[in-house]
Design an enzyme around this catalytic site. Structure first.
Site, PDB file in Angstrom:
ATOM      1  N   CYS A 115      29.104   9.954   8.718  1.00 23.30           N
ATOM      2  CA  CYS A 115      29.105  11.246   9.419  1.00 23.30           C
ATOM      3  C   CYS A 115      30.409  11.508  10.171  1.00 23.30           C
ATOM      4  O   CYS A 115      30.754  12.648  10.445  1.00 23.30           O
ATOM      5  CB  CYS A 115      27.936  11.313  10.390  1.00 23.30           C
ATOM      6  SG  CYS A 115      26.375  11.341   9.527  1.00 23.30           S
ATOM      7  N   HIS A 260      29.331  17.611  14.519  1.00 22.40           N
ATOM      8  CA  HIS A 260      28.748  17.161  13.253  1.00 22.40           C
ATOM      9  C   HIS A 260      27.291  17.616  13.226  1.00 22.40           C
ATOM     10  O   HIS A 260      26.560  17.465  14.200  1.00 22.40           O
ATOM     11  CB  HIS A 260      28.844  15.640  13.146  1.00 22.40           C
ATOM     12  CG  HIS A 260      27.904  15.070  12.132  1.00 22.40           C
ATOM     13  ND1 HIS A 260      27.857  15.535  10.840  1.00 22.40           N
ATOM     14  CD2 HIS A 260      26.959  14.108  12.227  1.00 22.40           C
ATOM     15  CE1 HIS A 260      26.933  14.866  10.184  1.00 22.40           C
ATOM     16  NE2 HIS A 260      26.357  13.993  11.001  1.00 22.40           N
ATOM     17  N   ASN A 290      21.997  17.901   7.013  1.00 18.74           N
ATOM     18  CA  ASN A 290      23.112  17.024   7.376  1.00 18.74           C
ATOM     19  C   ASN A 290      23.882  16.665   6.103  1.00 18.74           C
ATOM     20  O   ASN A 290      23.385  15.919   5.264  1.00 18.74           O
ATOM     21  CB  ASN A 290      22.540  15.765   8.051  1.00 18.74           C
ATOM     22  CG  ASN A 290      23.609  14.747   8.409  1.00 18.74           C
ATOM     23  OD1 ASN A 290      24.756  14.851   8.005  1.00 18.74           O
ATOM     24  ND2 ASN A 290      23.218  13.731   9.172  1.00 18.74           N
TER      25      ASN A 290
HETATM   26  N1  ACO Z   1       7.525  14.672   8.416  1.00 16.07           N
HETATM   27  C1  ACO Z   1       6.443  14.394   9.146  1.00 16.07           C
HETATM   28  N2  ACO Z   1       6.350  13.301   9.930  1.00 16.07           N
HETATM   29  C2  ACO Z   1       7.390  12.464   9.966  1.00 16.07           C
HETATM   30  C3  ACO Z   1       8.575  12.707   9.203  1.00 16.07           C
HETATM   31  C4  ACO Z   1       8.602  13.863   8.408  1.00 16.07           C
HETATM   32  N3  ACO Z   1       9.677  14.183   7.668  1.00 16.07           N
HETATM   33  N4  ACO Z   1       9.446  11.711   9.442  1.00 16.07           N
HETATM   34  C5  ACO Z   1       8.875  10.876  10.302  1.00 16.07           C
HETATM   35  N5  ACO Z   1       7.633  11.326  10.614  1.00 16.07           N
HETATM   36  C6  ACO Z   1       6.662  10.733  11.529  1.00 16.07           C
HETATM   37  C7  ACO Z   1       6.880   9.242  11.702  1.00 16.07           C
HETATM   38  O1  ACO Z   1       6.211   8.530  10.715  1.00 16.07           O
HETATM   39  C8  ACO Z   1       6.322   9.023  13.081  1.00 16.07           C
HETATM   40  O2  ACO Z   1       4.904   8.955  12.979  1.00 16.07           O
HETATM   41  P1  ACO Z   1       4.062   7.927  13.896  1.00 16.07           P
HETATM   42  O3  ACO Z   1       4.326   8.363  15.308  1.00 16.07           O
HETATM   43  O4  ACO Z   1       2.667   8.168  13.441  1.00 16.07           O
HETATM   44  O5  ACO Z   1       4.602   6.569  13.577  1.00 16.07           O
HETATM   45  C9  ACO Z   1       6.650  10.293  13.840  1.00 16.07           C
HETATM   46  O6  ACO Z   1       6.874  11.295  12.834  1.00 16.07           O
HETATM   47  C10 ACO Z   1       7.873  10.177  14.716  1.00 16.07           C
HETATM   48  O7  ACO Z   1       8.931   9.585  13.963  1.00 16.07           O
HETATM   49  P2  ACO Z   1      10.337   9.282  14.595  1.00 16.07           P
HETATM   50  O8  ACO Z   1      11.205   8.641  13.565  1.00 16.07           O
HETATM   51  O9  ACO Z   1      10.143   8.573  15.903  1.00 16.07           O
HETATM   52  O10 ACO Z   1      10.860  10.758  14.867  1.00 16.07           O
HETATM   53  P3  ACO Z   1      12.058  11.237  15.761  1.00 16.07           P
HETATM   54  O11 ACO Z   1      11.557  12.087  16.827  1.00 16.07           O
HETATM   55  O12 ACO Z   1      12.984  10.121  16.143  1.00 16.07           O
HETATM   56  O13 ACO Z   1      12.839  12.181  14.749  1.00 16.07           O
HETATM   57  C11 ACO Z   1      14.834  12.168  13.407  1.00 16.07           C
HETATM   58  C12 ACO Z   1      13.394  11.665  13.572  1.00 16.07           C
HETATM   59  C13 ACO Z   1      14.781  13.662  13.219  1.00 16.07           C
HETATM   60  C14 ACO Z   1      15.420  11.539  12.161  1.00 16.07           C
HETATM   61  C15 ACO Z   1      15.673  11.842  14.644  1.00 16.07           C
HETATM   62  O14 ACO Z   1      15.424  10.525  15.066  1.00 16.07           O
HETATM   63  C16 ACO Z   1      17.164  12.009  14.453  1.00 16.07           C
HETATM   64  O15 ACO Z   1      17.662  13.083  14.197  1.00 16.07           O
HETATM   65  N6  ACO Z   1      17.949  10.944  14.653  1.00 16.07           N
HETATM   66  C17 ACO Z   1      19.411  11.000  14.605  1.00 16.07           C
HETATM   67  C18 ACO Z   1      19.956  11.269  13.247  1.00 16.07           C
HETATM   68  C19 ACO Z   1      21.471  11.154  13.283  1.00 16.07           C
HETATM   69  O16 ACO Z   1      22.153  11.603  14.188  1.00 16.07           O
HETATM   70  N7  ACO Z   1      22.030  10.493  12.293  1.00 16.07           N
HETATM   71  C20 ACO Z   1      23.458  10.244  12.346  1.00 16.07           C
HETATM   72  C21 ACO Z   1      24.157  10.845  11.279  1.00 16.07           C
HETATM   73  S1  ACO Z   1      23.602  10.336   9.693  1.00 16.07           S
HETATM   74  C22 ACO Z   1      24.864   9.289   9.061  1.00 16.07           C
HETATM   75  O17 ACO Z   1      25.799   8.852   9.697  1.00 16.07           O
HETATM   76  C23 ACO Z   1      24.701   8.866   7.660  1.00 16.07           C
END
Ligand code: ACO
Length: 333
Positions: A115, A260, A290
């Site tokens: 990223c 980003h 993304n």
């Molecule tokens: N649809 C429905 N439910 C989902 C989904 C989905 N697509 N994905 C996960 N869930 C569920 C999980 O299973 C979990 O369920 P549980 O509570 O029953 O276990 C619940 O939703 C919460 O999951 P989390 O992973 O804790 O969700 P979070 O609030 O952290 O959101 C997200 C996930 C959107 C990915 C977030 O963490 C995020 O944006 N993180 C940063 C991403 C980022 O900046 N990446 C860097 C760049 S990428 C790179 O460098 C390649």
């Protein structure tokens, strides 16, 4: 010593739109969850049967950037290509661009910084121009994620956020050192490499080994989303402040911040922290998801196309991602 200046911007997004509802046909997810957590409404995924790849999309964006710069391919002295989804394990996409654009036998390098890839790429190009070694450099960010994602419910935490696309710019020599790229700031913290990773195939875990086991899914991206999120908001802020301080600027001096496009919630957190208005921050993650190394340059291109960046503006680019790596670029447009 010279400065470098962006003189041409281009982008390419595959036509095929994949909505959140489309994803819910493939896996257990829904529009509400995706929009609430990420802000994403839809993304572009390369449709099977088309010729697009990271290199092909990069070439399309590059042609636009070179045209808009008022140059021809023969004016370009060097290529810097950022991607985490190259067409081949090796060689990199940079050399493919040299061939696809039928350019002279100029040098080409690939940047593997996920990223933060575009921010790193522009910083590398900037150094070559500052020292006088090159005059015009093509900087490309392109990603073809969709073919490498786990499209079952197992992969939903990662798959819903990624999109395909490319952006490019021409960076050119600027004699006035008060204009153009004023500074770039790069960081890494490799101890968190395993928090956001595609582990295989790699030399230490090669294809036959993976194929032996049905449970081995190490070729899909893994992300500890919450952990990444928490680090992202801290590092984004730090590296923007570092850039502003280096140039004697205050947060109110920011005319346009291009973060980003990892997650709209991260961008909104930064916007609030810096007290910026909606006009001072550009987001398009809603449409494209993304696109990793392509996201900053696609967003910069769109902001410029929409007339949101004008001569004399202080433009800040910032990124954080896998590695962890992060960085910022401070530009006097
Ligand atoms: N649809 C429905 N439910 C989902 C989904 C989905 N697509 N994905 C996960 N869930 C569920 C999980 O299973 C979990 O369920 P549980 O509570 O029953 O276990 C619940 O939703 C919460 O999951 P989390 O992973 O804790 O969700 P979070 O609030 O952290 O959101 C997200 C996930 C959107 C990915 C977030 O963490 C995020 O944006 N993180 C940063 C991403 C980022 O900046 N990446 C860097 C760049 S990428 C790179 O460098 C390649």
């Amino acid at each position: 010593m010279y400065n470098s200046k962006i003189i041409g911007l281009g982008k390419y997004l595959p036509e095929h739109v994949v909505t959140n509802d489309d994803l819910s046909q493939m896996m257990d997810t829904n529009d509400e969850w995706i929009q609430e957590r990420t802000g994403i409404k839809e993304r572009r995924w390369i449709k099977e049967g088309t010729d697009d790849t990271s290199a092909v999309m990069g070439a399309k964006a590059s042609r636009m950037a070179i045209d808009r710069a008022g140059l021809t391919k023969d004016d370009i002295d060097f290529i810097v290509f950022a991607t985490m989804t190259p067409d081949y394990y090796f060689p990199g996409c940079g050399v493919q661009i040299q061939d696809m654009l039928d350019m002279k036998n100029i040098g080409a390098i690939d940047i593997r910084n996920q990223c933060s890839g575009f921010v790193y790429a522009i910083s590398v190009a900037d150094q070559f121009i500052k020292t006088g070694m090159y005059k015009n450099i093509l900087v490309v960010g392109s990603e073809y994620h969709s073919n490498g994602l786990d499209k079952s419910t197992r992969g939903r935490g990662v798959t819903v956020i990624f999109g395909d696309g490319a952006g490019a710019c021409v960076l050119s020599r600027e004699e006035d050192t008060t204009k153009g790229i004023l500074s770039t700031h790069l960081h890494s913290e490799g101890k968190y490499a395993d928090k956001l990773i595609v582990e295989a195939p790699s030399i230490k875990h090669w294809v036959p080994e993976i194929m032996e086991s049905k449970e081995d899914l190490s070729y899909f991206p893994y992300m500890d989303g919450t952990f990444v999120f928490k680090h992202a908001v801290v590092r984004f802020s730090e590296v923007i402040i570092e850039g502003l301080m280096k140039n004697g600027l205050q947060k109110e001096d920011i005319d346009m911040l291009i973060p980003h496009q990892a997650n709209l919630r991260i961008a909104q957190f930064i916007q609030k922290k810096f007290g910026l208005s909606n006009d001072q921050v550009f987001n398009n993650i809603m449409k494209y998801g993304n696109t990793t190394a392509a996201s900053v340059i696609i967003a910069l291109t769109e902001a410029w196309e929409q007339g949101k960046i004008n001569e004399g503006d202080n433009v800040v680019l910032a990124a954080f991602g896998s590695g962890f790596t992060w960085g910022s670029v401070i530009i006097k447009w």
